[in-house]
Design a protein around this motif. Sequence first.
Motif, PDB file in Angstrom:
ATOM      1  N   VAL A 229      28.057 -34.049  -3.644  1.00  0.00           N
ATOM      2  CA  VAL A 229      27.943 -33.527  -5.005  1.00  0.00           C
ATOM      3  C   VAL A 229      27.609 -34.670  -5.945  1.00  0.00           C
ATOM      4  CG1 VAL A 229      29.079 -32.301  -6.896  1.00  0.00           C
ATOM      5  CG2 VAL A 229      29.591 -31.667  -4.519  1.00  0.00           C
ATOM      6  N   LEU A 230      26.475 -34.552  -6.620  1.00  0.00           N
ATOM      7  CA  LEU A 230      26.133 -35.450  -7.729  1.00  0.00           C
ATOM      8  C   LEU A 230      26.620 -34.793  -9.000  1.00  0.00           C
ATOM      9  CD1 LEU A 230      22.442 -36.474  -6.897  1.00  0.00           C
ATOM     10  CD2 LEU A 230      24.426 -38.012  -6.998  1.00  0.00           C
ATOM     11  N   HIS A 231      27.291 -35.556  -9.848  1.00  0.00           N
ATOM     12  CA  HIS A 231      27.879 -34.902 -11.021  1.00  0.00           C
ATOM     13  C   HIS A 231      28.085 -35.876 -12.164  1.00  0.00           C
ATOM     14  CE1 HIS A 231      31.943 -36.547  -9.999  1.00  0.00           C
ATOM     15  NE2 HIS A 231      31.511 -36.420  -8.755  1.00  0.00           N
ATOM     16  N   SER A 232      28.324 -35.296 -13.339  1.00  0.00           N
ATOM     17  CA  SER A 232      28.597 -36.081 -14.535  1.00  0.00           C
ATOM     18  C   SER A 232      29.982 -36.702 -14.458  1.00  0.00           C
ATOM     19  CB  SER A 232      28.462 -35.197 -15.781  1.00  0.00           C
ATOM     20  OG  SER A 232      29.198 -33.996 -15.629  1.00  0.00           O
ATOM     21  N   GLU A 233      30.229 -37.639 -15.356  1.00  0.00           N
ATOM     22  CA  GLU A 233      31.433 -38.469 -15.282  1.00  0.00           C
ATOM     23  C   GLU A 233      32.688 -37.809 -15.836  1.00  0.00           C
ATOM     24  OE1 GLU A 233      30.111 -39.038 -19.502  1.00  0.00           O
ATOM     25  OE2 GLU A 233      29.142 -38.654 -17.569  1.00  0.00           O
ATOM     26  N   ASP A 234      32.573 -36.614 -16.428  1.00  0.00           N
ATOM     27  CA  ASP A 234      33.705 -36.007 -17.127  1.00  0.00           C
ATOM     28  C   ASP A 234      34.800 -35.514 -16.194  1.00  0.00           C
ATOM     29  OD1 ASP A 234      31.468 -34.262 -16.557  1.00  0.00           O
ATOM     30  OD2 ASP A 234      32.638 -32.638 -17.429  1.00  0.00           O
ATOM     31  N   VAL A 235      34.458 -35.193 -14.940  1.00  0.00           N
ATOM     32  CA  VAL A 235      35.461 -34.769 -13.953  1.00  0.00           C
ATOM     33  C   VAL A 235      35.225 -35.561 -12.672  1.00  0.00           C
ATOM     34  CG1 VAL A 235      36.370 -32.884 -12.546  1.00  0.00           C
ATOM     35  CG2 VAL A 235      35.654 -32.438 -14.902  1.00  0.00           C
TER      36      VAL A 235
ATOM     37  N   ALA B  76      16.725 -43.433 -13.485  1.00  0.00           N
ATOM     38  CA  ALA B  76      17.145 -42.034 -13.613  1.00  0.00           C
ATOM     39  C   ALA B  76      17.968 -41.846 -14.881  1.00  0.00           C
ATOM     40  CB  ALA B  76      17.963 -41.626 -12.396  1.00  0.00           C
ATOM     41  N   THR B  77      17.970 -40.638 -15.385  1.00  0.00           N
ATOM     42  CA  THR B  77      18.851 -40.245 -16.484  1.00  0.00           C
ATOM     43  C   THR B  77      19.516 -38.933 -16.098  1.00  0.00           C
ATOM     44  OG1 THR B  77      17.200 -38.905 -17.634  1.00  0.00           O
ATOM     45  CG2 THR B  77      17.262 -41.268 -18.173  1.00  0.00           C
ATOM     46  N   PRO B  78      20.704 -38.648 -16.643  1.00  0.00           N
ATOM     47  CA  PRO B  78      21.333 -37.355 -16.351  1.00  0.00           C
ATOM     48  C   PRO B  78      20.445 -36.165 -16.708  1.00  0.00           C
ATOM     49  CG  PRO B  78      22.931 -38.846 -17.323  1.00  0.00           C
ATOM     50  CD  PRO B  78      21.592 -39.528 -17.426  1.00  0.00           C
ATOM     51  N   LYS B  79      19.716 -36.272 -17.813  1.00  0.00           N
ATOM     52  CA  LYS B  79      18.852 -35.166 -18.231  1.00  0.00           C
ATOM     53  C   LYS B  79      17.789 -34.882 -17.179  1.00  0.00           C
ATOM     54  CE  LYS B  79      15.788 -33.706 -21.994  1.00  0.00           C
ATOM     55  NZ  LYS B  79      16.458 -32.436 -22.304  1.00  0.00           N
TER      56      LYS B  79
END
Length: 200
Positions: free
Chosen positions: A98-104, A165-168
């Motif tokens: 899973v690639l994911h944002s840093e919030d969780v 790379a960027t999250p967007k």
Amino acid sequence: MIAEDREMGDAPYLENHFLIAMPGMRDERFARSVIYLCAHSEEGAMGLIINQPQQLAFPDILVQLGILDQKEAIRLPREARELPVRNGGPVDRSRGFVLHSEDVTVESSMPVSNHIYLTATVDMLRAISLGRGPRQAMMALGYAGWGAGQLETEIGENGWLTCPATPKLLFEGDVDRKYEGILAALGIDATHLSHFAGHA
């Protein structure tokens, strides 16, 4: 250590970069692929293809892993039902990432950059299934891997274009337009790609 701070000789390591397949890509498995590089060192590299849809949906994977039964899968939160699942690459296709944002994050989550994490344990799948997952996420089955010096050779032979790379760019946009979309963000027309080499 986060990729931006690391260098390999005169060239930077390419963690948190995209590899964009050039038109002359010899391996058909990677034709028109965009790969997000999760790890890169003198020992090799590892990344996930982000623009090849996987036939299995996320609820199906949860049932197969025994995290949920079929009835529970029907009642999943919308975010979990719609979580993108990709063919991450030809190596170990039974393994999920899973690639994911840093919030969780969970204990096993590893930072690829300040804003993007990689988790390869069921803890994150459970969190997503309960509606407690990250703001942005995608799952991949399998991965792409390179031995020491192999990726550098392929880039040198004009097999890949690279860009930060960027999250967007990673999480947003239509998967069917990801290849053209990332090139467009670089100001490159896909029809002119053969004229480019190296990195943007």
